[in-house]
Scaffold this motif. Structure first.
Motif, mmCIF file in Angstrom:
data_model
loop_
_atom_site.group_PDB
_atom_site.id
_atom_site.type_symbol
_atom_site.label_atom_id
_atom_site.label_comp_id
_atom_site.label_asym_id
_atom_site.label_seq_id
_atom_site.Cartn_x
_atom_site.Cartn_y
_atom_site.Cartn_z
ATOM 1 N N GLY A 13 12.619 6.847 8.398
ATOM 2 C CA GLY A 13 13.949 6.849 7.972
ATOM 3 C C GLY A 13 14.632 5.991 7.162
ATOM 4 N N GLU A 14 14.377 4.735 7.331
ATOM 5 C CA GLU A 14 13.855 3.821 6.283
ATOM 6 C C GLU A 14 14.713 3.662 4.935
ATOM 7 N N LEU A 15 14.804 5.187 4.376
ATOM 8 C CA LEU A 15 14.346 5.299 2.915
ATOM 9 C C LEU A 15 15.600 5.301 2.167
ATOM 10 N N ASP A 16 17.009 6.099 3.321
ATOM 11 C CA ASP A 16 17.644 7.287 2.499
ATOM 12 C C ASP A 16 18.618 6.258 1.383
ATOM 13 N N LEU A 58 12.936 11.775 -2.164
ATOM 14 C CA LEU A 58 14.540 11.115 -2.361
ATOM 15 C C LEU A 58 15.179 11.684 -3.410
ATOM 16 N N LEU A 59 14.650 11.622 -4.307
ATOM 17 C CA LEU A 59 15.044 12.026 -6.309
ATOM 18 C C LEU A 59 16.077 13.587 -5.414
ATOM 19 N N ASP A 60 15.143 14.502 -4.711
ATOM 20 C CA ASP A 60 16.083 15.583 -4.563
ATOM 21 C C ASP A 60 16.876 15.179 -3.736
ATOM 22 N N ARG A 61 17.020 14.183 -2.492
ATOM 23 C CA ARG A 61 18.530 14.404 -1.999
ATOM 24 C C ARG A 61 18.944 13.399 -3.030
ATOM 25 N N GLY A 62 19.146 13.080 -4.246
ATOM 26 C CA GLY A 62 20.736 12.470 -4.934
ATOM 27 C C GLY A 62 20.799 11.294 -4.877
ATOM 28 N N SER A 85 1.016 -0.973 -0.432
ATOM 29 C CA SER A 85 -0.016 0.146 -0.304
ATOM 30 C C SER A 85 0.386 1.173 0.116
ATOM 31 N N GLN A 86 0.339 1.957 -0.334
ATOM 32 C CA GLN A 86 0.878 3.121 -0.572
ATOM 33 C C GLN A 86 1.003 4.044 0.916
ATOM 34 N N ASP A 87 0.605 3.210 1.679
ATOM 35 C CA ASP A 87 0.789 4.397 3.330
ATOM 36 C C ASP A 87 1.572 3.874 4.121
ATOM 37 N N ALA A 88 1.996 2.092 3.920
ATOM 38 C CA ALA A 88 3.123 1.463 4.388
ATOM 39 C C ALA A 88 4.648 2.187 3.561
ATOM 40 N N LEU A 89 4.890 1.857 2.263
ATOM 41 C CA LEU A 89 5.900 2.814 1.932
ATOM 42 C C LEU A 89 5.863 4.273 2.580
ATOM 43 N N ARG A 90 4.589 5.728 2.488
ATOM 44 C CA ARG A 90 4.466 6.304 3.976
ATOM 45 C C ARG A 90 5.693 6.233 5.085
#
Length: 415
Positions: free
Chosen positions: A275-278, A308-312, A264-269
């Motif tokens: 902080g698990e997606l850096d 996340l794209l903007d963070r490189g 689900s999209q909520d799980a990704l949010r």
């Protein structure tokens, strides 16, 4: 508007068509009963429909005639007593010819299928799939930078030249057929190169702009923003998908990274908030297709993945679900078909599998050993929250019969 698809004719029935303002040489087409919601609203809710057309060879014709909210013409390929009766049908690679009996007489009709192309789920003139859209996008360049594919809004687009200039460019380049009837009359698309203005308080028309006032918003066929139209078909061992590339930067059009599975999209949010997606990854959002839960808009994903794209980080989205054009700068392979709930290959992906999304070459693959891939089984999550309570049970029959996204997600009739 009378063009017919040979496969539908041979396989009868063609579904009920919905027209209005009908005469011998003019009609407004409102879709077929395969686009059921639109047709139903037009026929039964008095939305300005002056007259409908019911296809008598359709098994639902009696039902339609009994319940229509407006007068009806009848149309048939078999019953010559119908108001409109098509006979002497012949087909070629380029189009269809037939004799059409109308309430005002008999006329011969010859139509080019290419000239009847309509970008919509329900196509009046031909059966299109994603290959057709991919081919069209390869042939037609990108001429506008308008949100969400650019920063300009529609007012700035209009001020820079607007639709009059874009249509002029496409006509001059031979990328549009001019000899078509529209709601503006029988004089072709060239009418749309004009613009309205007030001449002493009276509406009048004049030639629109011939060159862009701001070429950062509207460009030309000679100097397009990119050579293709920004829509690509992806295919590979994960199935078939589509991606919009017009707003995706060149450095993000090929992404190869390990998969993280979300249902689900909520799980990704939640993972993002924790902080698990850096890091680099491909977000795989499964069981979001038409049969799984009605293919909802996954609008919550764009801001997160954009950050996340903007963070490189190199990130991408792969899903059997739906997103609007606002997917923007995020490389997003959407509508992956077959969908996961039908044991589509996307359901085989596991956390850590390396996925390559290549919008330049048009490929979408998981790099997994073939023997392991073939041995993997499907393990669907609990979908009851998406199918039970809040009235969702009412849509069970639709979910069980709905076709794939590529086939239009049709649930009322056979796809």
């Amino acid at each position: 508007s009378h063009a017919l698809d040979q496969r539908r004719i041979e396989g009868l029935p063609i579904r009920t068509a919905v027209f209005s303002n009908l005469s011998r040489d003019h009609l407004d087409y409102h879709g077929s009963m395969e686009s059921y919601a639109e047709a139903k609203s037009l026929l039964f809710c008095h939305k300005g429909l002056e007259r409908g057309v019911v296809f008598l060879d359709d098994p639902y014709s009696d039902f339609m005639l009994e319940r229509m909210s407006c007068p009806a013409y009848t149309y048939s390929l078999q019953d010559n007593t119908a108001d409109f009766y098509a006979s002497n049908l012949s087909f070629s690679a380029s189009g269809v010819c037939f004799t059409l009996q109308t309430p005002l007489g008999v006329e011969s009709v010859s139509l080019s299928l290419l000239g009847e192309f309509n970008v919509a789920n329900a196509l009046a003139a031909l059966a299109a799939n994603w290959d057709d859209f991919d081919n069209l996008s390869h042939a037609v360049p990108l001429l506008t930078h308008v949100y969400p594919s650019g920063q300009a809004d529609v007012n700035q687009f209009h001020a820079a030249g607007g639709m009059a200039l874009v249509i002029r460019e496409l006509l001059d380049a031979g990328l549009l057929h001019d000899d078509v009837n529209t709601v503006a009359g029988p004089d072709g698309l060239h009418q749309y190169t004009q613009e309205p203005w007030l001449d002493q308080g009276v509406l009048a028309w004049r030639e629109g702009p011939t060159k862009s006032v701001d070429d950062t918003i509207v460009s030309s066929v000679a100097k397009p923003f990119q050579a293709d139209g920004g829509l690509r078909l992806l295919s590979g061992n994960l199935g078939r998908a589509v991606i919009k590339t017009s707003a995706v930067k060149a450095e993000h059009r090929v992404i190869e990274a390990p998969a993280i599975i979300f249902h689900s999209q909520d799980a990704l949010r939640i993972a993002f908030d924790n902080g698990e997606l850096d890091h680099d990854f491909v977000a795989v959002i499964t069981y979001q297709g038409p049969r799984a839960n009605g293919m909802p808009e996954l609008h919550k994903l764009t801001p997160i993945l954009g950050v996340l794209l903007d963070r490189g980080y190199q990130v991408a989205l792969v899903t059997d679900g739906r997103m609007s054009g606002a997917s923007g700068k995020v490389p997003a392979a959407i509508h992956v078909s077959p969908e996961c709930v039908l044991d589509g290959p996307l359901a085989k992906v596991r956390n850590g599998d390396v996925i390559r999304l290549d919008s330049e070459q048009g490929t979408l693959n998981a790099f997994v050993d073939e023997a392991e891939w073939n041995a993997r089984t499907y393990s669907a999550p609990d979908l009851t929250r998406k199918t039970v309570n809040m009235g969702r049970e009412l849509f069970t029959a639709f979910r069980h019969h709905v076709s794939s996204a590529e086939q239009g997600a049709v649930s009322v009739f056979d796809a």
